[in-house]
Write a protein that holds these residues in place. Structure first.
Motif, PDB file in Angstrom:
ATOM      1  N   GLU A 132      57.607  19.401  49.491  1.00 24.71           N
ATOM      2  CA  GLU A 132      57.751  17.973  49.205  1.00 24.71           C
ATOM      3  C   GLU A 132      57.547  17.141  50.460  1.00 24.71           C
ATOM      4  N   ALA A 137      53.797  17.015  51.274  1.00 24.35           N
ATOM      5  CA  ALA A 137      53.102  16.094  50.379  1.00 24.35           C
ATOM      6  C   ALA A 137      53.362  14.648  50.785  1.00 24.35           C
ATOM      7  N   LEU A 138      54.593  14.358  51.201  1.00 18.60           N
ATOM      8  CA  LEU A 138      54.929  13.006  51.644  1.00 18.60           C
ATOM      9  C   LEU A 138      54.169  12.647  52.916  1.00 18.60           C
ATOM     10  N   THR A 187      52.295  13.215  42.412  1.00 20.03           N
ATOM     11  CA  THR A 187      53.698  13.277  41.967  1.00 20.03           C
ATOM     12  C   THR A 187      54.691  12.906  43.067  1.00 20.03           C
ATOM     13  N   VAL A 188      54.192  12.402  44.176  1.00 20.22           N
ATOM     14  CA  VAL A 188      55.078  12.018  45.280  1.00 20.22           C
ATOM     15  C   VAL A 188      55.994  10.882  44.848  1.00 20.22           C
ATOM     16  N   THR A 189      57.246  10.960  45.253  1.00 18.12           N
ATOM     17  CA  THR A 189      58.174   9.834  45.098  1.00 18.12           C
ATOM     18  C   THR A 189      58.736   9.492  46.470  1.00 18.12           C
ATOM     19  N   ARG A 192      60.088   9.363  37.386  1.00 19.40           N
ATOM     20  CA  ARG A 192      60.067   9.401  38.851  1.00 19.40           C
ATOM     21  C   ARG A 192      61.508   9.498  39.350  1.00 19.40           C
ATOM     22  N   CYS A 212      48.569  13.984  45.907  1.00 17.48           N
ATOM     23  CA  CYS A 212      49.923  13.415  46.061  1.00 17.48           C
ATOM     24  C   CYS A 212      50.361  12.659  44.806  1.00 17.48           C
ATOM     25  N   ALA A 217      50.667  11.843  51.939  1.00 29.09           N
ATOM     26  CA  ALA A 217      50.567  10.554  51.259  1.00 29.09           C
ATOM     27  C   ALA A 217      50.604   9.401  52.265  1.00 29.09           C
ATOM     28  N   GLU A 228      54.894   2.998  46.230  1.00 29.43           N
ATOM     29  CA  GLU A 228      54.915   4.378  45.733  1.00 29.43           C
ATOM     30  C   GLU A 228      53.653   4.678  44.928  1.00 29.43           C
ATOM     31  N   ARG A 255      63.692   9.875  42.789  1.00 31.13           N
ATOM     32  CA  ARG A 255      63.663   9.816  44.253  1.00 31.13           C
ATOM     33  C   ARG A 255      64.858  10.574  44.810  1.00 31.13           C
ATOM     34  N   ARG A 307      50.847   7.652  45.633  1.00 32.59           N
ATOM     35  CA  ARG A 307      50.411   8.562  44.576  1.00 32.59           C
ATOM     36  C   ARG A 307      48.904   8.518  44.345  1.00 32.59           C
TER      37      ARG A 307
END
Length: 487
Positions: free
Chosen positions: A111, A114-115, A178-180, A99, A176, A118, A167, A101, A171
């Protein structure tokens, strides 16, 4: 193994690296602690005897026995009076964590989307869902005030695990995985997207306290006002100073002080631990404090429990069961310290505007007092002022301490705490707080010095109501010429 004799060894630069983690672990299991400077100093003669060839007892493996050169270097350290010294700062390495960030300013369009998905996803969950925004943000204080981990050694470990737990929830939202969690470097303005849904505000679906009923919406200052507050507290300078501290107590005290000032700089919601984590900016803000600690650990070669202990100059009790617990999480403080096990890394900012980083070299620090056995010299232009013994339990909420010279402020420090500190066991155990200021001698010389303690407004923490000093423990003011510790 070829080694050279070190004629002038110091603990931080040389001696602490003479021991592998397996050695420290083994000895600790036998009830012999040589993991810190003070502990090794006390055991140094026995260590020398047991590691001295040709019939050394330790380390047990033949290929790891100390060379004659290392033994001589260790003897030199003892004979020179166990000098502490300063570490050689290590450059930040590219992280191999799964992971990574990023700086919030460096997100791609995909990205960022996706955030958004999430955050929207966890916010839409029912309040009693363990992955819901309401449940997780509530762990920071209200409605579960017993989880306070501030102004103590477990502040950094607890928040590291807290960030990972949040986090994980992000996920869990479909699509989502692979979201960090990006970090917002507080030395620069928040990116515009943090003032757009779903990051701009959050509305409580249920009551968390009489002060914060269902329907309460988080609020914060606009970016320009926020950054004016950051500058007025000197937060970038405080971060830089803290990152240059190689002793754990000084690093964590300094970095949490800057963190406190950051909270009250952001606005009404973030100024109170009661509900701070409900403001979506909280997560980006805290990702950055975690990044700074992560950077510091690498630079100080303190990335495992045993190597980390070499930076501790106070009690190590917070790493020992049962005092190492980080409720309500299953991880413990010493597990949170292990960077490889936590499997999170941070990408360096891509733009030209980079915030404070660990310096390439460290100089001996300046302090208001040093142990008499240290070699020291007095500085000429700087003095330290300590406001000592503020009774924080008498102050309902976050506050600041202002140092004045002839009525003009020459320094101020913020303290981040709940509106109900008396109900917090951690607060009660640490009811007295001290505040340190480093000021130019010319700013205070031949001037009348005074101190104000100001309770910050719940609606606008830029404003404060002065608390009578007699009501908060009659704190003292000590002013001393700074001393520089010489290696």
């Amino acid at each position: 193994m070829t080694e050279s004799i070190i004629e002038e060894p110091t603990y931080m630069r040389d001696v602490r690296h003479f021991f592998a983690d397996v050695d420290l672990d083994h000895m600790f299991g036998l009830g012999i602690d040589i993991t810190t400077y003070d502990a090794l100093k006390a055991e140094s003669t026995d260590v020398y005897v047991h590691t001295l060839g040709p019939n050394a007892h330790m380390p047990p493996e033949p290929d790891r026995k100390w060379t004659a050169e290392r033994s001589q270097s260790f003897f030199n350290w003892i004979s020179k009076g166990h000098p502490l010294g300063v570490p050689e700062v290590q450059p930040l390495a590219t992280s191999a964590a799964s992971r990574i960030r990023k700086d919030a300013r460096d997100l791609s369009a995909d990205e960022l989307q996706a955030l958004r998905n999430a955050f929207s996803g966890v916010m839409a969950l029912e309040p009693d869902d363990p992955n819901s925004y309401f449940t997780l943000a509530g762990l920071h204080w209200f409605p579960v005030p017993s989880e306070c981990k501030h102004h103590e050694d477990k502040y950094n470990p607890w928040h590291r695990v807290f960030m990972n737990r949040f986090e994980d929830a992000l996920r869990s939202v479909p699509g989502c995985e692979t979201v960090t969690l990006p970090y917002w470097d507080i030395t620069g303005a928040p990116p515009n997207f943090l003032y757009e849904p779903p990051f701009d505000s959050y509305t409580l679906p249920l009551d968390v306290h009489a002060l914060y009923p269902a329907g309460y919406a988080t609020s914060r200052f606009d970016a320009a006002t926020l950054m004016e507050n950051v500058a007025s507290y000197g937060i970038p300078e405080d971060i830089t100073t803290s990152l240059a501290e190689f002793r754990w107590s000084r690093f964590t005290t300094g970095i949490e002080g800057a963190h406190d000032e950051g909270h009250v700089s952001i606005g009404p919601t973030m100024s109170r631990p009661d509900v701070a984590a409900f403001d979506p900016l909280f997560w980006f803000f805290h990702s950055n404090w975690e990044r700074l600690w992560w950077n510091w650990q690498q630079a100080m070669q303190a990335t495992t429990e045993w190597s980390f202990r070499s930076t501790i100059d106070t009690s190590t009790l917070f790493l020992t069961p049962p005092f190492n617990a980080l409720e309500p999480f299953s991880q413990t403080a010493e597990q949170a310290i292990n960077l490889a096990a936590m499997d999170v890394g941070y990408a360096e900012p891509q733009g030209p505007d980079k915030g404070p980083v660990v310096p390439e070299t460290l100089e001996p620090s300046t302090r208001g007092s040093l142990i008499a056995s240290s070699t020291m010299r007095a500085t000429r232009r700087r003095v330290s002022a300590r406001v000592k013994g503020v009774d924080r339990l008498a102050i309902p909420g976050s506050f600041r301490v202002v140092l004045r010279a002839d009525g003009e402020p020459v320094g101020r420090r913020a303290f981040f705490q709940s509106t109900q500190p008396k109900d917090c066991e951690n607060c009660r155990q640490r009811r007295r707080a001290d505040f340190d200021f480093v000021v130019d001698l010319e700013d205070v010389s031949d001037r009348s010095l005074s101190v104000d303690v100001e309770l910050l407004s719940r609606d606008d923490p830029r404003e404060g109501v002065t608390v009578p000093l007699r009501a908060c423990g009659n704190p003292t003011l000590n002013v001393r010429v700074l001393l520089e510790e010489m290696s």
